[in-house]
Write an enzyme that holds these catalytic residues in place. Sequence first.
Site, PDB file in Angstrom:
ATOM      1  CE  LYS A  69     -25.636   6.985 -35.988  1.00 14.65           C
ATOM      2  NZ  LYS A  69     -25.363   6.091 -36.843  1.00 14.65           N
TER       3      LYS A  69
ATOM      4  CE  LYS B  61     -22.474  13.095 -38.498  1.00 18.74           C
ATOM      5  NZ  LYS B  61     -21.926  11.771 -39.142  1.00 18.74           N
TER       6      LYS B  61
ATOM      7  CE  LYS C 140     -25.931   8.592 -45.267  1.00 14.75           C
ATOM      8  NZ  LYS C 140     -25.499   7.682 -44.018  1.00 14.75           N
TER       9      LYS C 140
HETATM   10  P1  TYM Z   1     -22.198   7.240 -43.444  1.00 14.96           P
HETATM   11  O1  TYM Z   1     -23.251   6.591 -44.045  1.00 14.96           O
HETATM   12  O2  TYM Z   1     -22.623   8.162 -42.280  1.00 14.96           O
HETATM   13  O3  TYM Z   1     -21.710   8.253 -44.215  1.00 14.96           O
HETATM   14  C1  TYM Z   1     -20.831   8.086 -45.542  1.00 14.96           C
HETATM   15  C2  TYM Z   1     -19.701   8.776 -45.649  1.00 14.96           C
HETATM   16  O4  TYM Z   1     -20.012  10.192 -45.761  1.00 14.96           O
HETATM   17  C3  TYM Z   1     -19.039  10.935 -44.703  1.00 14.96           C
HETATM   18  N1  TYM Z   1     -19.597  11.798 -44.129  1.00 14.96           N
HETATM   19  C4  TYM Z   1     -19.146  13.140 -44.221  1.00 14.96           C
HETATM   20  N2  TYM Z   1     -18.244  13.677 -44.632  1.00 14.96           N
HETATM   21  C5  TYM Z   1     -17.949  15.043 -44.633  1.00 14.96           C
HETATM   22  N3  TYM Z   1     -18.807  15.864 -43.865  1.00 14.96           N
HETATM   23  C6  TYM Z   1     -20.088  15.516 -43.441  1.00 14.96           C
HETATM   24  N4  TYM Z   1     -20.999  16.316 -42.808  1.00 14.96           N
HETATM   25  C7  TYM Z   1     -20.248  13.963 -43.575  1.00 14.96           C
HETATM   26  N5  TYM Z   1     -21.414  13.250 -43.196  1.00 14.96           N
HETATM   27  C8  TYM Z   1     -21.104  12.002 -43.636  1.00 14.96           C
HETATM   28  C9  TYM Z   1     -18.612   9.777 -43.498  1.00 14.96           C
HETATM   29  O5  TYM Z   1     -17.710  10.202 -43.206  1.00 14.96           O
HETATM   30  C10 TYM Z   1     -18.770   8.517 -44.419  1.00 14.96           C
HETATM   31  O6  TYM Z   1     -17.444   8.402 -45.175  1.00 14.96           O
HETATM   32  N6  TYM Z   1     -20.057   3.730 -40.531  1.00 14.96           N
HETATM   33  C11 TYM Z   1     -20.276   4.450 -41.988  1.00 14.96           C
HETATM   34  C12 TYM Z   1     -20.434   3.373 -42.995  1.00 14.96           C
HETATM   35  C13 TYM Z   1     -19.378   2.365 -43.091  1.00 14.96           C
HETATM   36  C14 TYM Z   1     -18.190   2.451 -43.368  1.00 14.96           C
HETATM   37  C15 TYM Z   1     -17.614   1.068 -43.212  1.00 14.96           C
HETATM   38  C16 TYM Z   1     -17.323   3.419 -43.809  1.00 14.96           C
HETATM   39  C17 TYM Z   1     -19.781   1.130 -42.710  1.00 14.96           C
HETATM   40  N7  TYM Z   1     -18.710   0.375 -42.804  1.00 14.96           N
HETATM   41  C18 TYM Z   1     -16.401   0.523 -43.475  1.00 14.96           C
HETATM   42  C19 TYM Z   1     -16.128   2.942 -43.876  1.00 14.96           C
HETATM   43  C20 TYM Z   1     -15.499   1.615 -43.887  1.00 14.96           C
HETATM   44  C21 TYM Z   1     -21.025   5.510 -41.603  1.00 14.96           C
HETATM   45  O7  TYM Z   1     -21.990   5.515 -41.256  1.00 14.96           O
HETATM   46  O8  TYM Z   1     -20.975   6.505 -42.892  1.00 14.96           O
END
Ligand code: TYM
Length: 333
Positions: free
Chosen positions: A114, A196, A199
Amino acid sequence: MEKKKVIYSAMQPSGVPTLGNYLGALRNWTNLQEEYNCVFGVANMHAITVRQDPQDLRKRTKDIMALFLALGLDPEKNIIYVQSDVKAHAEIAWILNCFTYMGELNRMTQFKDKSQKHSDNINAGLYTYPVLMAGDILLYQSDLVPVGADQKQHLEICRDIAGRFNGVYGDVFKIPEPYIPKVGARIMGLQNPEKKMSKSESENQNNIIYIFEEPNVIRNKIKRAVTDSGSEVYYSEDKPGISNLLNIYSSVTGKSIEEAVKEFSGVGYGEFKLAVADAVVDTLAPIQQRYKEYSSDKAYIEKVMKEGAEKASYIAEKTLNKVKKKIGYPIYK
Ligand code: TYM
């Protein structure tokens, strides 16, 4: 919240949710809600580590809430809430910052990625993001955290921080385990299957399938997905495009990769892609339908947000108070 084990997960309102989010994480949330006490957050405090348009951020926060409901997450059985509505998150994050080493944060690959992408805004929040995330998980004494593979490193640092704190003050935090699906944990871009599907990417829309996308758009994107030289459908490191589509197919149908490979033996790439597209469209259609219904009911979404915030705050405050006591903040009777 008694007896049942606790699940925590969250999603950032930092862009439009993708098939990767669904297959890596969201799908498992719905599967787990019967068995566990679940807490699911819209991680809008995480989202402001990169610049957001305020109107957009507020709207996307509600959209994600509507998505949670459309997925079938039941706000009576689970806690569904917005992170910034629970003050304990900011408080615990500061405390945990004091139990996290810069050396640990320096190793985080997401921070490195990032910072490269947002080189004009490498802020301290981006750096300590994993600490905020650790706080999310630890406040609810979570047993299990269903996430995609990209969050594994953040789960590891969370466990380290919790272990360190417990080492000093006794068993304050439950040490959580990651819950990463065998298939679908890392869905890659359709045009660039080395990276990957994300979004927050905006450059190449053909790289991403969005959860709310029209069937014909999804079909076209999959039709155009990069494939590899050769013509056989099988899973291999040197066939990242086909392997990614196999992963997607296997995830949405529940068939194993082996079964899928067998099914498409002797079938050309074109026909294979059509089958993948059909399977994806069929999986997303009911979610899209329910999403339309929920997202038009603004009053209901707001009610869920308010009630969720109250329930989440109640649990979070309990842990936070315990932590404050342990570290020597004043106690008032
Ligand atoms: P975020 O918002 O980027 O993504 C949400 C969830 O989707 C999963 N994910 C994917 N899984 C498979 N293939 C992909 N291409 C892909 N892109 C995203 C992510 O692994 C995630 O599970 N930091 C986290 C949000 C968060 C969080 C937490 C998660 C904040 N606090 C506490 C768990 C526990 C995040 O940015 O996810």
